[in-house]
Scaffold this motif. Sequence first.
Motif, PDB file in Angstrom:
ATOM      1  N   CYS A   1       4.071 -10.380  -3.381  1.00  0.00           N
ATOM      2  CA  CYS A   1       3.331  -9.252  -2.394  1.00  0.00           C
ATOM      3  C   CYS A   1       2.168  -9.629  -2.800  1.00  0.00           C
ATOM      4  O   CYS A   1       1.579 -10.218  -3.581  1.00  0.00           O
ATOM      5  N   SER A   2       1.746  -9.773  -1.279  1.00  0.00           N
ATOM      6  CA  SER A   2       0.454 -10.253  -0.884  1.00  0.00           C
ATOM      7  C   SER A   2      -0.425  -8.715  -0.346  1.00  0.00           C
ATOM      8  O   SER A   2      -0.002  -8.162   0.155  1.00  0.00           O
ATOM      9  N   PHE A   3      -1.643  -9.263  -1.000  1.00  0.00           N
ATOM     10  CA  PHE A   3      -2.395  -8.032  -1.141  1.00  0.00           C
ATOM     11  C   PHE A   3      -3.645  -8.006  -1.727  1.00  0.00           C
ATOM     12  O   PHE A   3      -3.446  -8.784  -3.101  1.00  0.00           O
TER      13      PHE A   3
ATOM     14  N   PHE B   1      -2.798   8.547   2.168  1.00  0.00           N
ATOM     15  CA  PHE B   1      -2.999   7.333   2.414  1.00  0.00           C
ATOM     16  C   PHE B   1      -3.598   5.854   2.985  1.00  0.00           C
ATOM     17  O   PHE B   1      -2.596   5.740   4.261  1.00  0.00           O
ATOM     18  N   SER B   2      -4.516   6.214   3.478  1.00  0.00           N
ATOM     19  CA  SER B   2      -4.901   5.353   4.468  1.00  0.00           C
ATOM     20  C   SER B   2      -4.774   4.263   3.958  1.00  0.00           C
ATOM     21  O   SER B   2      -5.228   3.703   5.019  1.00  0.00           O
ATOM     22  N   MET B   3      -4.859   3.601   2.876  1.00  0.00           N
ATOM     23  CA  MET B   3      -4.249   2.234   2.943  1.00  0.00           C
ATOM     24  C   MET B   3      -3.692   1.539   4.105  1.00  0.00           C
ATOM     25  O   MET B   3      -3.246   0.587   4.097  1.00  0.00           O
TER      26      MET B   3
ATOM     27  N   TYR C   1      -6.800  -2.396  -3.732  1.00  0.00           N
ATOM     28  CA  TYR C   1      -5.641  -1.832  -3.571  1.00  0.00           C
ATOM     29  C   TYR C   1      -5.892  -1.163  -5.638  1.00  0.00           C
ATOM     30  O   TYR C   1      -5.496   0.219  -5.299  1.00  0.00           O
ATOM     31  N   PHE C   2      -6.517  -1.740  -6.153  1.00  0.00           N
ATOM     32  CA  PHE C   2      -6.184  -1.385  -7.548  1.00  0.00           C
ATOM     33  C   PHE C   2      -7.311   0.192  -7.459  1.00  0.00           C
ATOM     34  O   PHE C   2      -6.990   1.392  -7.934  1.00  0.00           O
ATOM     35  N   LEU C   3      -8.436  -0.239  -7.347  1.00  0.00           N
ATOM     36  CA  LEU C   3      -9.345   0.977  -6.701  1.00  0.00           C
ATOM     37  C   LEU C   3      -8.814   2.235  -5.843  1.00  0.00           C
ATOM     38  O   LEU C   3      -9.333   3.061  -6.515  1.00  0.00           O
ATOM     39  N   GLY C   4      -8.662   1.831  -5.198  1.00  0.00           N
ATOM     40  CA  GLY C   4      -8.434   2.157  -4.115  1.00  0.00           C
ATOM     41  C   GLY C   4      -7.104   3.523  -4.177  1.00  0.00           C
ATOM     42  O   GLY C   4      -6.930   4.915  -4.244  1.00  0.00           O
ATOM     43  N   THR C   5      -5.873   2.638  -4.889  1.00  0.00           N
ATOM     44  CA  THR C   5      -5.292   3.808  -5.643  1.00  0.00           C
ATOM     45  C   THR C   5      -5.736   4.544  -7.016  1.00  0.00           C
ATOM     46  O   THR C   5      -5.136   5.707  -7.023  1.00  0.00           O
ATOM     47  N   LEU C   6      -6.291   3.817  -7.953  1.00  0.00           N
ATOM     48  CA  LEU C   6      -6.483   4.912  -9.059  1.00  0.00           C
ATOM     49  C   LEU C   6      -7.822   5.793  -8.482  1.00  0.00           C
ATOM     50  O   LEU C   6      -7.362   6.325  -8.691  1.00  0.00           O
TER      51      LEU C   6
ATOM     52  N   ALA D   1       0.820  -0.918  -0.003  1.00  0.00           N
ATOM     53  CA  ALA D   1      -0.189   0.157   0.007  1.00  0.00           C
ATOM     54  C   ALA D   1       0.678   1.406  -0.270  1.00  0.00           C
ATOM     55  O   ALA D   1       0.170   2.139  -0.602  1.00  0.00           O
ATOM     56  N   LYS D   2       2.129   1.073   0.661  1.00  0.00           N
ATOM     57  CA  LYS D   2       3.022   2.525   0.998  1.00  0.00           C
ATOM     58  C   LYS D   2       3.768   2.696  -0.342  1.00  0.00           C
ATOM     59  O   LYS D   2       3.443   3.891  -1.262  1.00  0.00           O
ATOM     60  N   VAL D   3       3.913   1.352  -1.775  1.00  0.00           N
ATOM     61  CA  VAL D   3       4.358   1.799  -2.672  1.00  0.00           C
ATOM     62  C   VAL D   3       3.510   2.535  -3.068  1.00  0.00           C
ATOM     63  O   VAL D   3       3.568   3.200  -4.506  1.00  0.00           O
ATOM     64  N   LEU D   4       1.788   1.774  -3.176  1.00  0.00           N
ATOM     65  CA  LEU D   4       0.955   2.180  -5.169  1.00  0.00           C
ATOM     66  C   LEU D   4       0.895   3.665  -3.687  1.00  0.00           C
ATOM     67  O   LEU D   4       0.426   4.604  -5.206  1.00  0.00           O
ATOM     68  N   GLU D   5       0.468   3.850  -2.901  1.00  0.00           N
ATOM     69  CA  GLU D   5       0.024   5.254  -2.581  1.00  0.00           C
ATOM     70  C   GLU D   5       0.706   6.214  -2.504  1.00  0.00           C
ATOM     71  O   GLU D   5       0.662   7.604  -2.919  1.00  0.00           O
ATOM     72  N   ARG D   6       2.493   6.371  -2.443  1.00  0.00           N
ATOM     73  CA  ARG D   6       3.192   7.347  -2.162  1.00  0.00           C
ATOM     74  C   ARG D   6       4.200   7.121  -2.896  1.00  0.00           C
ATOM     75  O   ARG D   6       4.798   8.018  -3.418  1.00  0.00           O
ATOM     76  N   TYR D   7       4.185   6.164  -4.765  1.00  0.00           N
ATOM     77  CA  TYR D   7       4.436   6.418  -5.587  1.00  0.00           C
ATOM     78  C   TYR D   7       4.211   6.471  -7.205  1.00  0.00           C
ATOM     79  O   TYR D   7       3.755   7.178  -7.372  1.00  0.00           O
ATOM     80  N   THR D   8       3.252   4.910  -6.566  1.00  0.00           N
ATOM     81  CA  THR D   8       3.252   4.618  -7.933  1.00  0.00           C
ATOM     82  C   THR D   8       1.923   5.688  -8.237  1.00  0.00           C
ATOM     83  O   THR D   8       1.077   6.281  -9.383  1.00  0.00           O
TER      84      THR D   8
END
Length: 208
Positions: A114-116, A176-178, A121-126, A45-52
């Motif tokens: 990666c385990s998630f 960055f809630s996830m 996570y796709f929808l949250g990051t989008l 989640a950190k990678v997706l939210e804070r970078y991707t």
Amino acid sequence: MEKYWQIEKVNLKYHIPLHILVCVLLLGVSPLLMGVANLSAEDTAKVLERYTALIGIVMLTPVFLPEQDKNLRELVSARYTDCAAVYLVRILGNVLVLVCFLGIYIVMLRLNQCSFPAVKYFLGTLAEMLFFGGLGLGFYGLTDHLVAGYMAAMVYYISAIGIRSTNPFLKLFYPFSMSAGSYTEKYFLFAGAVVLMAAGVYLRCRRK
């Protein structure tokens, strides 16, 4: 329908290739900047939210850039296709590009063990991508300056890094809630993205 496809063809051919390249470079170097293998759900989640999610700023903020030339803007406004329709087609096309990039990145994380929860996570990051991009787009429409749009989105991003998720000023729109164990904020981010993009298009169409 044909005229809308023509708008998107022009967008893909002339307006966004550079932005797509920037996104490819940002995502491509991520394995060199951070771990993307054998991550827990929280670390993923950190990678997706804070970078991707940053590629949302790259793809959505400059939607109005082709009309930065006032002569071209007047031409677009005078055409039979409403200027709002032109911008909405570009936005939808750019969102589709984001969906593709994010989907590929999610698959890459899965292949790296990666385990998630992938769909969640796709929808949250989008939703976060759309919010950051919508923030940049909204301020671009308000100020008529691309740099102001980029700065607004980046200032929000940097501020969120330094503020806890429980802060009352950002609680419902904490990006960055996830990684903090909450998903509710993503619904508010998506709603905020829709409002910001609609406001940006409205303000831009009113500007002569």
